[in-house]
Design a protein around this motif. Sequence first.
Motif, mmCIF file in Angstrom:
data_model
loop_
_atom_site.group_PDB
_atom_site.id
_atom_site.type_symbol
_atom_site.label_atom_id
_atom_site.label_comp_id
_atom_site.label_asym_id
_atom_site.label_seq_id
_atom_site.Cartn_x
_atom_site.Cartn_y
_atom_site.Cartn_z
ATOM 1 N N GLN A 168 -13.082 -12.940 -4.860
ATOM 2 C CA GLN A 168 -13.533 -11.546 -4.921
ATOM 3 C C GLN A 168 -13.223 -10.731 -3.662
ATOM 4 N N THR A 169 -12.143 -11.070 -2.978
ATOM 5 C CA THR A 169 -11.705 -10.197 -1.892
ATOM 6 C C THR A 169 -10.565 -9.326 -2.419
ATOM 7 N N ALA A 170 -10.228 -8.305 -1.654
ATOM 8 C CA ALA A 170 -9.108 -7.442 -2.022
ATOM 9 C C ALA A 170 -7.843 -8.277 -2.219
ATOM 10 N N GLU A 171 -7.686 -9.284 -1.341
ATOM 11 C CA GLU A 171 -6.495 -10.126 -1.397
ATOM 12 C C GLU A 171 -6.465 -10.941 -2.685
ATOM 13 N N PHE A 172 -7.643 -11.418 -3.112
ATOM 14 C CA PHE A 172 -7.795 -12.160 -4.364
ATOM 15 C C PHE A 172 -7.399 -11.271 -5.546
ATOM 16 N N LEU A 173 -7.841 -10.036 -5.525
ATOM 17 C CA LEU A 173 -7.514 -9.117 -6.621
ATOM 18 C C LEU A 173 -6.031 -8.757 -6.644
ATOM 19 N N LEU A 174 -5.452 -8.614 -5.460
ATOM 20 C CA LEU A 174 -4.016 -8.329 -5.388
ATOM 21 C C LEU A 174 -3.243 -9.504 -5.994
ATOM 22 N N HIS A 175 -3.654 -10.705 -5.606
ATOM 23 C CA HIS A 175 -3.009 -11.923 -6.099
ATOM 24 C C HIS A 175 -3.082 -12.016 -7.623
ATOM 25 N N HIS A 176 -4.207 -11.577 -8.185
ATOM 26 C CA HIS A 176 -4.377 -11.667 -9.642
ATOM 27 C C HIS A 176 -3.911 -10.410 -10.373
ATOM 28 N N GLY A 177 -3.359 -9.481 -9.611
ATOM 29 C CA GLY A 177 -2.733 -8.337 -10.267
ATOM 30 C C GLY A 177 -3.660 -7.192 -10.630
ATOM 31 N N PHE A 178 -4.804 -7.078 -9.977
ATOM 32 C CA PHE A 178 -5.728 -6.002 -10.324
ATOM 33 C C PHE A 178 -5.773 -4.843 -9.326
ATOM 34 N N VAL A 179 -5.101 -4.979 -8.198
ATOM 35 C CA VAL A 179 -4.915 -3.819 -7.319
ATOM 36 C C VAL A 179 -3.426 -3.729 -6.984
ATOM 37 N N ASP A 180 -2.972 -2.498 -6.705
ATOM 38 C CA ASP A 180 -1.549 -2.310 -6.450
ATOM 39 C C ASP A 180 -1.165 -2.639 -5.025
ATOM 40 N N GLN A 181 -2.028 -2.250 -4.084
ATOM 41 C CA GLN A 181 -1.714 -2.485 -2.679
ATOM 42 C C GLN A 181 -2.975 -2.578 -1.858
ATOM 43 N N ILE A 182 -2.901 -3.412 -0.832
ATOM 44 C CA ILE A 182 -3.961 -3.406 0.170
ATOM 45 C C ILE A 182 -3.460 -2.535 1.310
ATOM 46 N N VAL A 183 -4.198 -1.486 1.593
ATOM 47 C CA VAL A 183 -3.732 -0.522 2.580
ATOM 48 C C VAL A 183 -4.687 -0.497 3.767
ATOM 49 N N PRO A 184 -4.188 -0.822 4.960
ATOM 50 C CA PRO A 184 -5.043 -0.704 6.146
ATOM 51 C C PRO A 184 -5.507 0.750 6.279
ATOM 52 N N ARG A 185 -6.708 0.915 6.759
ATOM 53 C CA ARG A 185 -7.298 2.251 6.821
ATOM 54 C C ARG A 185 -6.444 3.233 7.617
ATOM 55 N N THR A 186 -5.791 2.699 8.640
ATOM 56 C CA THR A 186 -4.991 3.575 9.505
ATOM 57 C C THR A 186 -3.788 4.158 8.756
ATOM 58 N N GLN A 187 -3.447 3.549 7.610
ATOM 59 C CA GLN A 187 -2.300 4.069 6.850
ATOM 60 C C GLN A 187 -2.721 4.744 5.548
ATOM 61 N N LEU A 188 -4.023 4.755 5.295
ATOM 62 C CA LEU A 188 -4.495 5.210 3.983
ATOM 63 C C LEU A 188 -4.086 6.649 3.681
ATOM 64 N N LYS A 189 -4.288 7.518 4.661
ATOM 65 C CA LYS A 189 -3.997 8.931 4.401
ATOM 66 C C LYS A 189 -2.521 9.135 4.073
ATOM 67 N N SER A 190 -1.641 8.485 4.824
ATOM 68 C CA SER A 190 -0.221 8.718 4.585
ATOM 69 C C SER A 190 0.222 8.106 3.254
ATOM 70 N N ILE A 191 -0.345 6.963 2.895
ATOM 71 C CA ILE A 191 0.017 6.349 1.597
ATOM 72 C C ILE A 191 -0.476 7.238 0.450
ATOM 73 N N LEU A 192 -1.705 7.739 0.573
ATOM 74 C CA LEU A 192 -2.233 8.616 -0.476
ATOM 75 C C LEU A 192 -1.366 9.866 -0.609
ATOM 76 N N ALA A 193 -0.987 10.455 0.537
ATOM 77 C CA ALA A 193 -0.152 11.654 0.514
ATOM 78 C C ALA A 193 1.180 11.357 -0.160
ATOM 79 N N GLN A 194 1.728 10.198 0.168
ATOM 80 C CA GLN A 194 3.009 9.805 -0.427
ATOM 81 C C GLN A 194 2.876 9.676 -1.944
ATOM 82 N N LEU A 195 1.815 9.003 -2.374
ATOM 83 C CA LEU A 195 1.606 8.822 -3.816
ATOM 84 C C LEU A 195 1.437 10.160 -4.523
#
Lengths: 322, 330
Positions: free
Chosen positions: A252-279
Amino acid sequence: MSLFDWFANRRKASPISQERQERDIADGLWTKCEQCGVLAYTRDLRANQQVCPECGHHHRIFSEERIYQLIDADSWQPLDRQIMPQDPLRFRDRKTYHDRLRDTQTKTHLSDAVQTGLGQLSGEPVALGVMDFRFMGGSMGSVVGEKLTRLIERGTADRLPVVIVCASGGARMQEGMLSLMQMAKISAALERHRAARLLYVPVLSHPTTGGVTASFAMLGDIILAEPSATIGFAGRRVVEQTLREKLPEDFQTAEFLLHHGFVDQIVPRTQLKSILAQLIRLHRPVTSLKPVQSAADDAVEPLRARQALRPSLFVPQDSSSA
Amino acid sequence: MATTERKPILLDFEKPLAELEARISQIRELAEVNSVDVSDQIHQLESRAQQLRQEIFTSLSPAQRIQVARHPRRPSTLDYIQAISEEWIELHGDRRSGKDDPAMVGGIARFEGRPVVMLGHQKGRDTKDNVTRNFGMAAPGGYRKAMRLMEHADRFGMPIFTFIDTPGAWPGMEAEQMGQGEAIAYNLREMFRLEVPILCTVIGEGGSGGALGVGVGDHLMMFEHSVYYVASPEACAAILWKDAARANQAAEALKITAWDLKQVGILDQLLPEPIGGAHADPLMAAETLQQALSQNLARLLQMSGDQRRDRRYEKFRQIGEFTEQTEAHI
């Protein structure tokens, strides 16, 4: 006593530095990382968005800081701050719900567990909802349901992308079935937003569990998560009790969910704004058939120029040079 | 339906009733042996038993109601489906997870001449069956199977009847890996998209998100002794009171009965049960269900698909209690 133990003991027994450390932490000048124990200047930590510069641990942050991090200065326009919780069941556990609400409101200066509003994210207009774990564990009752529903409806009406930062233990038991039904209500609003072909991105921060996971947290067109965040449906203890065995560390960690295909990306907080803007930019409707000049630097330059910018392009990876 | 010859399973609050009934049969036996006419007395005692039964079942506490809702002989989804439909063909699998979930059943039935998709949680009829059925706790595959069948219904213009009877969605390691949260969330959203009528009935236990996962519809009904809760009273007591033994208190506080849910505008219709609960007379309960489904289906079929969708949205849209103060007060 081994040499290692000797060092360990010596460190433990150095009273001066420890006292001073404690005093500085108490002054709020320094913050000790709960993960690696390294001390960082509180001001530096804040500048680094509460991510430990040493180990990358993401300290818990609350709604106003999240809004500050994501929304361009002076562009935040809060919505529905006038909506306040009630106590429809006259619920009482060890404390009455009425008192619990009042005390939490006084302590947090929040009306309930979510802040919603409109703003600019790197120049992109967005409808943003941010849950706040301080307010009864970010639990979802009528107010959270209503504010998020109105936010999504506003997004649909104004054709805006919706971003919701989740931090919640799930449905709020003190409002009984009214809380459970908020899951359906928010999902209904998301259905209309989706039918209008608009983008919805939930960001799963620590923790995202229960009824929030079983509704809007998992309904994103694209789902992002913060590193090491706990994300799951059933509580870990409940699962352990049903199975009567210890669960793996990363369950039940973010990494576990990524591994099982339920989240698209784990994004460090310092990059969150730029990734969201890009999306958001990538989902902006393309009106002309001619190539558009994008805000992203490398969108339309010729391939040759792009290769110069990205030397790794088409070059076989050489493992020895790493 | 449960056969009537089986020994009844008594709930603790039924004990005084059982004692009275034991006394009646005792007197009857004695009278037979001694050939005395006691028909008057027996008649009197029997009407008293009837009265007592009624008293007990009309004043059940929420915790006692849970016991009735979880009664091992309570009619299950498959019992009701078989009782109310003229034809029934069960369909299996979600076409994704690689296994069929026996805790969620569904298929196509004929109801009053019309093809209808019926589905719901399935508890076991005995201990062995219950293990197979995982006590009605569906896995993600169960919710995805339900969605697949509902999509099918929408494509072929068949109304959907869902039956809710689960302690909750399965809280297992594998369920988490397969995305229990996503499976339920997806159903919540997509059930608002479907155009065909959706009628939901809580026949026993409505356990939280696991119940809601097949519980979004145009009309929600609950059998009188059913319960529907945001968290099981046991779990709620453990979390809020830090004491699982406070479950009765939690059951009271959580407002889980049909009457409670009617009051806050969540429940549309309460279905009366035979005295002694649905298991005391399953056929009568099935008849009540059939009539209610029939009436509401006729009403919903008069609307267009868009009208039904808009009404469904509005129905859920207005659920919630809060106040709106003017900005100045903040």
